[in-house]
Scaffold this active site. Structure first.
Site, PDB file in Angstrom:
ATOM      1  N   GLU A  60       0.866   3.842   1.818  1.00  0.00           N
ATOM      2  CA  GLU A  60       1.314   4.249   3.157  1.00  0.00           C
ATOM      3  C   GLU A  60       2.459   3.365   3.652  1.00  0.00           C
ATOM      4  O   GLU A  60       3.416   3.857   4.248  1.00  0.00           O
ATOM      5  CB  GLU A  60       0.168   4.136   4.180  1.00  0.00           C
ATOM      6  CG  GLU A  60      -1.052   4.976   3.880  1.00  0.00           C
ATOM      7  CD  GLU A  60      -2.127   4.164   3.179  1.00  0.00           C
ATOM      8  OE1 GLU A  60      -1.824   3.490   2.154  1.00  0.00           O
ATOM      9  OE2 GLU A  60      -3.276   4.205   3.656  1.00  0.00           O
ATOM     10  N   HIS A  66       0.855  -1.189   0.000  1.00  0.00           N
ATOM     11  CA  HIS A  66       0.000   0.000   0.000  1.00  0.00           C
ATOM     12  C   HIS A  66       0.894   1.243   0.000  1.00  0.00           C
ATOM     13  O   HIS A  66       2.029   1.210   0.508  1.00  0.00           O
ATOM     14  CB  HIS A  66      -0.887   0.011   1.245  1.00  0.00           C
ATOM     15  CG  HIS A  66      -1.928  -1.076   1.249  1.00  0.00           C
ATOM     16  ND1 HIS A  66      -2.898  -1.178   2.215  1.00  0.00           N
ATOM     17  CD2 HIS A  66      -2.144  -2.097   0.385  1.00  0.00           C
ATOM     18  CE1 HIS A  66      -3.652  -2.227   1.962  1.00  0.00           C
ATOM     19  NE2 HIS A  66      -3.215  -2.807   0.859  1.00  0.00           N
TER      20      HIS A  66
END
Lengths: 145, 145
Positions: free
Chosen positions: A49, A47
């Site tokens: 993040e 992801h």
């Protein structure tokens, strides 16, 4: 958020779900910029993040990201929210809300759990319409394809 | 669980919180063994489960760990439980329960959340006393040091 949105757009053009993230230091310096790379890496944990957090931590050379801000175009999921708590990120700024997969304002609401070790400051809904439109357009195109 | 316990013990001797994890394939083949490396890597995300999951996924070359089993000496935290859901791990076997940091049978109980995308089968408390003793001895030694 401008750079997170740009990263998200580029990811979308490459066939990834368009989510982008930026980590900035206490003085506003950009420590890392990343976008979702789940398809490219064939890794469901890649992801935006997670990639931005890992890069920022590696760059800083410290164990924690205290006083740093993570800015992301979509409300973080449980994986990313738990990573932010573990890395003691100071502040989380996100764009679109995610009632289906979000774990900050939805679902498990991880930062509100009594057993969480660290609670970042949270600011949600920043340039929400723009961030949500990116995702809507991406999935709209997918459905028509 | 034998190999997970051995990995945990070795980690404890190296000054890491003694947690070990093993990923096995559908036929019981060991795909990855890892222990907690938070101190060595100065990375709060370097939990035994995260390292074992990443290694197993990289080795298998597939996006998901369907029909695989993750065996770990301690109840997984929110980060590791969310990673297991994202990687669609078939089964999670854990040793000691963790009322403070666990996220499977405690805290957010991630696999019971309605928004979770995948729910592994869960078997907790396997060789529980032995796994818990490892941690108790480690922290006992720390307190006396």
């Amino acid at each position: 958020m401008e750079r997170a949105i740009a990263a998200a757009k580029a990811a979308g053009q490459a066939g990834e779900v368009p989510v982008g993230a930026v980590v900035t230091g206490p003085d506003g310096t950009v420590l890392a910029v990343a976008a979702n790379e789940v398809e490219r890496r064939a890794d469901p944990l890649a992801h935006a993040e997670m990639l931005a957090l890992s890069a920022a931590r590696a760059r800083g050379g410290e164990k924690y990201l205290l006083a740093c801000t993570l800015t992301v175009t979509l409300e973080p999921c449980a994986l990313c929210a738990a990573a932010m708590a573990a890395l003691r990120v100071g502040r989380v700024v996100f764009g679109a809300y995610d009632p289906k997969g979000g774990a900050v304002e939805h679902g498990p609401r991880l930062f509100e759990q009594p057993t969480i070790h660290h609670r970042p400051e949270v600011i949600g809904g920043v340039r929400e319409a723009e961030c949500a439109a990116l995702l809507r357009e991406f999935f709209g195109d997918k459905r028509r394809a």
